[in-house]
Write an enzyme that holds these catalytic residues in place. Structure first.
Site, PDB file in Angstrom:
ATOM      1  N   HIS A 138       0.824  -1.214   0.000  1.00  0.00           N
ATOM      2  CA  HIS A 138       0.000   0.000   0.000  1.00  0.00           C
ATOM      3  C   HIS A 138       0.853   1.256   0.000  1.00  0.00           C
ATOM      4  CE1 HIS A 138      -2.043   3.227   2.368  1.00  0.00           C
ATOM      5  NE2 HIS A 138      -2.984   2.995   1.476  1.00  0.00           N
ATOM      6  N   CYS A 148      -0.641  36.035 -16.259  1.00  0.00           N
ATOM      7  CA  CYS A 148       0.626  35.912 -15.531  1.00  0.00           C
ATOM      8  C   CYS A 148       0.442  35.561 -14.062  1.00  0.00           C
ATOM      9  CB  CYS A 148       1.453  37.194 -15.666  1.00  0.00           C
ATOM     10  SG  CYS A 148       0.670  38.668 -14.980  1.00  0.00           S
TER      11      CYS A 148
END
EC number: 2.7.9.1
Length: 956
Positions: A538, A916
């Site tokens: 896991h 931006c």
């Protein structure tokens, strides 16, 4: 007349279309074998030659090592005729296929597909994700009619197996597993060996041996108790450990049949002690409870947290896969394993996996036992191994991807239990994509879709600066489960890892083994170290999916959670001690080792060149220093979309003192004198940036933040004392000036173009520095493309004022230096009013750049500095789906961007438009920007490759 019926994407075949068993002596391997729990099962050869609708033939030949072969013709689109909730598969036929993941989940769809192409898959049935959705809506009860449909599917399985659930003379045992449309490793529940009780186990013991039967029974009691009844696994584990200690053995496999029979009775007592009720002995009741438990696990805290972390939304629920059991724990000719058809960490074309002799699948996946390398299977079970290798080739060719496979060998017979697209690291994803293109399996456009943007994010993570330097500090070595480097302070619980991360600390999560409940701490930790578990445990699978450094199965360490100490030999490491992990080598290193930024590999450069060939959007970078600019260029930026001049002011004490003199100036003359001190610093920085971006555009934003940000931090007396030293002013003068500078809401106050209009000499100094640097670099042979951006414009008059100042200074500098050059002047669109009147502003500007950080702030009315007080509440209650400062709000902020772009271009067809804010590196936002026709996005230098890939994935 035989008939075939299409129902919701499946081909349902009439009974006489099924493959019939051939008579006569059977020969080994490559056959589709009938599952049997006897010690000496009969092999069955199946030959199916009848032409079916859309299937020309499926052939399975006995003899030698010839693998199964499937020849498939395309099936015409199905016509929905009824709503179906239970789908059966097995014996070369299926009611589903690989394209039905949303309905059958990934596991169910792929089981159906493997069965239909002729691989040895135990028969079973899949309950749909829609049934799970109905279950949740029905108050967490099975919806009307579903149980009868499940029993009908069970009858099919019983008929295929010639066995019955609950019949001691012909025992049928089942596995009950979850399976969502998107893989969520370990997040939901599984029950194995369902159908056992005291009568059935006695019958099974008579057929298959007492040790095997009671080992299966004790495993079932443990798993059913934990998953279905909510009894902690540790209560069963305590009994097992006590039994092993009492018998003087170390391994479960060393316990005798009598030991296991005694353990079964102890396990049954755990039910009474923990829950006050007996273990349910009716197998059909067991099945009903197990189905409910798997459906319930969809809404468990760990599953919800995993979906939240991975931004998994829009799924109906989990499917439930009920399959007849095959057994890897029937002795030394049996076993179980998990493999990837290529190395998921490096991408190398070589089987990568693990195998356990005499074990069941959950032992490997859950990391309960540390398994052997897959190569051991080739030695002890050569025929099954060869068939497995051939099956891997078939599946890779069929799915055209790297596959994650679970399998079991029962008495030398191979059974395929699951296949799914394998999770991989960034490095693995890129190499697999490039190799598969080179092998002719996929084309470059498919390859672009195969690599996720977070894979590139992983590749940009740091590695150790000098691995040879820390060799003397290596104290243990485990399995290199997930590559990369991690440095942090040791913690021993997932909760502590989350807490430390929230405090800004880097944590290394140390566990004996991880469980799905640890998922939050695993995500928060910089790295993960486990004492048990293999490369497919896991911890390893989840860490690789996140690009998180992980070292698993480190047998040299002893973890004491209660004392919060880690022991390695005679060395004790306490909570808070520094530890470093190398997930690429498995090394555990004492102390805080130095990290270095990663470099682009040849495979990555090849892959990114394919992305660049197809994308339309240009990708620029936000860079404030020459070093940032070089990083951006090396990462493939096509220019600088945002250079923030204010960041240069903090580079040295001399600079910040000059800025403070400018702020405290009373007269324009004093202000100009201070600015004259700043000009050479700014010019020098611009020269470095222009040099780094030779031939590419550089967009420089004039001063934006409020002036108070440049004042010292601390109490008022400290600020005044420091300013008096820096400026030579009296304390009274400073107090007066600070009072004038103070603002109730600075982010909406005296900042941006308002500074340049109030103090034109500030704009003049910055523009003079820009053009002096540009001309100087041009004279040195550097191609300079300067663009000047005016921030926080809300009216065309503001922009017109600043453009006048800019053009006046430019003309003066060009005259002084005897050279002219082209340049652009534009504005940031970050005030909603600017977006609403974009057509007016576009008449003044040559480009728009959307500052999405401030535009989001002002559109929502959320202060970025304060939103944390309520944002998590909003996200947890579903008021917001995402943090709007990370993922663009397309319905609100996005519509302002769309409208402003359309209006601006209508008024100025040559207008260049970009963005931006940090949204420029977020994939779903990039897709939106491409859709509304922006010319470019600009993001931080390290996110440039991510934006490049996201822009390409929009196109393909």
């Amino acid at each position: 007349m035989m008939s075939s019926l299409f129902v919701e994407g499946m081909l349902l075949k009439s009974a006489d279309e099924s493959c019939l068993p051939a008579k006569g002596k059977q020969r080994r391997t490559g056959d589709l074998r009938r599952l049997n729990h006897h010690r000496q099962p009969a092999f069955v050869r199946w030959i199916c030659r009848r032409k079916l609708s859309g299937v020309s033939r499926i052939e399975f030949h006995s003899g030698g090592l010839t693998p199964p072969r499937a020849v498939l013709n395309p099936v015409s689109p199905p016509v929905t005729t009824t709503k179906k909730r239970v789908f059966t598969f097995g014996k070369g036929r299926s009611e589903g296929n690989k394209d039905m993941k949303s309905l059958l989940g990934g596991k169910g769809a792929n089981l159906a597909e493997m069965a239909s192409i002729g691989l040895s898959v135990p028969p079973g049935l899949t309950i749909s994700t829609e049934a799970c959705e109905e279950y949740q809506q029905n108050g967490k009860k099975l919806p009307p009619g579903l149980w009868d449909e499940i029993l009908e599917g069970l009858r099919y399985v019983q008929k295929e197996m010639s066995a019955s659930l609950g019949d001691p003379s012909k025992p049928l045992l089942l596995s009950v597993r979850s399976g969502a449309a998107i893989s969520m490793p370990g997040m939901m529940d599984t029950v194995l060996n369902l159908g056992l009780n005291d009568e059935v186990v006695a019958g099974l013991a008579g057929k298959s041996g007492a040790r095997f039967a009671y080992d299966s029974y004790r495993r079932f009691l443990d798993m059913f108790g934990n998953v279905v009844m909510g009894i902690p696994h540790s209560l069963f584990d305590e009994k097992l450990e006590e039994m092993k200690a009492e018998k003087g053995v170390h391994l479960d496999t060393d316990l005798t049949a009598a030991d296991l029979k005694d353990l079964v009775e102890q396990y049954k007592n755990v039910y009474v002690e923990a829950k006050g009720e007996k273990f349910p002995t009716d197998p059909k009741k067991q099945l009903e409870l197990a189905v409910n438990a798997v459906f319930d696990s969809w809404d468990s805290p760990r599953a919800n947290k995993y979906r939240s972390i991975n931004q998994i939304t829009g799924l109906k629920g989990t499917a439930v896969n009920i399959q007849c059991m095959v057994f890897g724990n029937m002795g030394n000719t049996s076993g179980t394993g998990v493999l990837f058809t290529r190395n998921p960490s490096t991408g190398e074309k070589k089987l990568y996996g693990e195998f356990l002799v005499n074990a069941q699948g959950e032992d490997v996946v859950a990391g309960i036992r540390t398994p052997e390398d897959l190569a051991t299977m080739e030695t002890c079970m050569p025929e099954a191994y060869r068939e497995l290798v051939e099956n891997c080739k078939i599946l890779e060719r069929h799915y055209k991807d790297m596959m994650d496979i679970e399998f079991t060998v029962q008495e030398n017979r191979l059974w395929m239990l699951q296949c799914r697209t394998g999770k991989r690291t960034g490095k693995g994803a890129v190499r697999i994509a490039v190799d598969m293109v080179n092998e002719g399996l996929i084309d470059t456009r498919t390859a672009i879709k195969r690599v996720e943007t977070q894979h590139l994010d992983q590749l940009l993570h740091p590695q150790f600066e000098n691995p040879s330097a820390y060799k003397s500090h290596v104290v243990a070595t485990g399995l290199p489960a997930s590559p990369g480097a991690a440095v942090g302070q040791v913690v021993f619980s997932a909760e502590d890892a989350e807490t430390w991360h929230a405090q800004g600390k880097s944590a290394i999560l140390v566990r004996t083994e991880t469980s799905p409940e640890d998922v939050g701490g695993m995500h928060a930790a910089a790295g993960i170290l486990t004492a048990r578990g293999g490369m497919t445990s896991h911890a390893a699978v989840v860490a690789r999916g996140w690009g998180k450094c992980c070292v698993s199965g480190c047998a040299d360490i002893r973890v004491n959670d209660d004392m919060k100490v880690l022991t390695i030999g005679d060395r004790v490491i306490k909570e808070g001690d520094w530890l470093s992990l190398n997930g690429s080598t498995g090394e555990v290193i004492l102390g805080k080792q130095l990290l270095a930024p990663p470099a682009m590999s040849n495979d990555l450069e090849t892959f990114m060149s394919w992305a660049d060939q197809v994308r339309r959007l240009k990708v620029m970078a936000n860079a404030d220093t020459p070093n940032d600019a070089l990083t951006a260029r090396n990462n493939g930026a096509q220019g600088i979309g945002l250079c923030r001049t204010e960041h240069m002011f903090f580079a040295s004490d001399e600079r910040i003192k000059a800025v403070r003199k400018m702020i405290m100036a009373v007269t324009p003359e004093q202000r100009k004198a201070a600015l004259d001190l700043l000009l050479p610093y700014q010019r020098s920085d611009f020269e470095g940036i222009f040099r780094a971006m030779d031939g590419l555009p550089v967009t420089i934003r004039l001063l934006d933040p409020p002036l108070h940000e440049f004042l010292p931090e601390g109490d008022l007396e400290h600020i005044v004392n420091e300013l008096a030293v820096d400026t030579g002013m009296s304390e009274d003068e400073i107090y007066s000036k600070i009072e004038k500078l103070s603002e109730v809401n600075p982010m909406l106050g005296f900042r941006g173009c308002r500074l340049g209009i109030s103090y034109p000499e500030l704009t003049e100094m910055q523009v003079r520095a820009i053009f002096q640097a540009a001309v100087s670099m041009n004279n040195q042979g550097v191609t300079v493309i300067p663009e000047i951006m005016v921030p926080l414009v809300g009216t065309p008059q503001e922009l017109r004022h600043q453009i006048g100042v800019i053009r006046g200074v430019a003309a003066n500098v060009f005259a002084e230096m005897g050279l002219t050059m082209d340049y652009k002047v534009g504005t940031m669109i970050e005030i909603p009013r600017a977006a609403l009147i974009a057509e007016e502003i576009a008449k003044e500007a040559e480009f728009f750049s959307f500052g999405t950080n401030d535009l989001t702030q002002m559109t929502f009315g959320y202060s970025r500095d304060d939103v944390g007080k309520f944002l998590q509440i909003y996200l947890s209650q579903g008021i917001l789906q995402h943090d709007p400062f990370e993922v663009l709000d397309q319905k609100g902020v996005g519509q302002l961007i769309k409208m402003a772009t359309e209006k601006g271009r209508a008024a100025n067809p040559n207008l260049k438009v970009g963005i931006c804010g940090e949204h420029g590196g977020e994939p779903s936002s990039v897709a939106f920007f491409d859709g509304v026709g922006l010319d470019y996005v600009s993001c931080s230098p390290f996110r440039v490759p991510i934006a490049r890939l996201a822009a390409a994935q929009v196109v393909v």
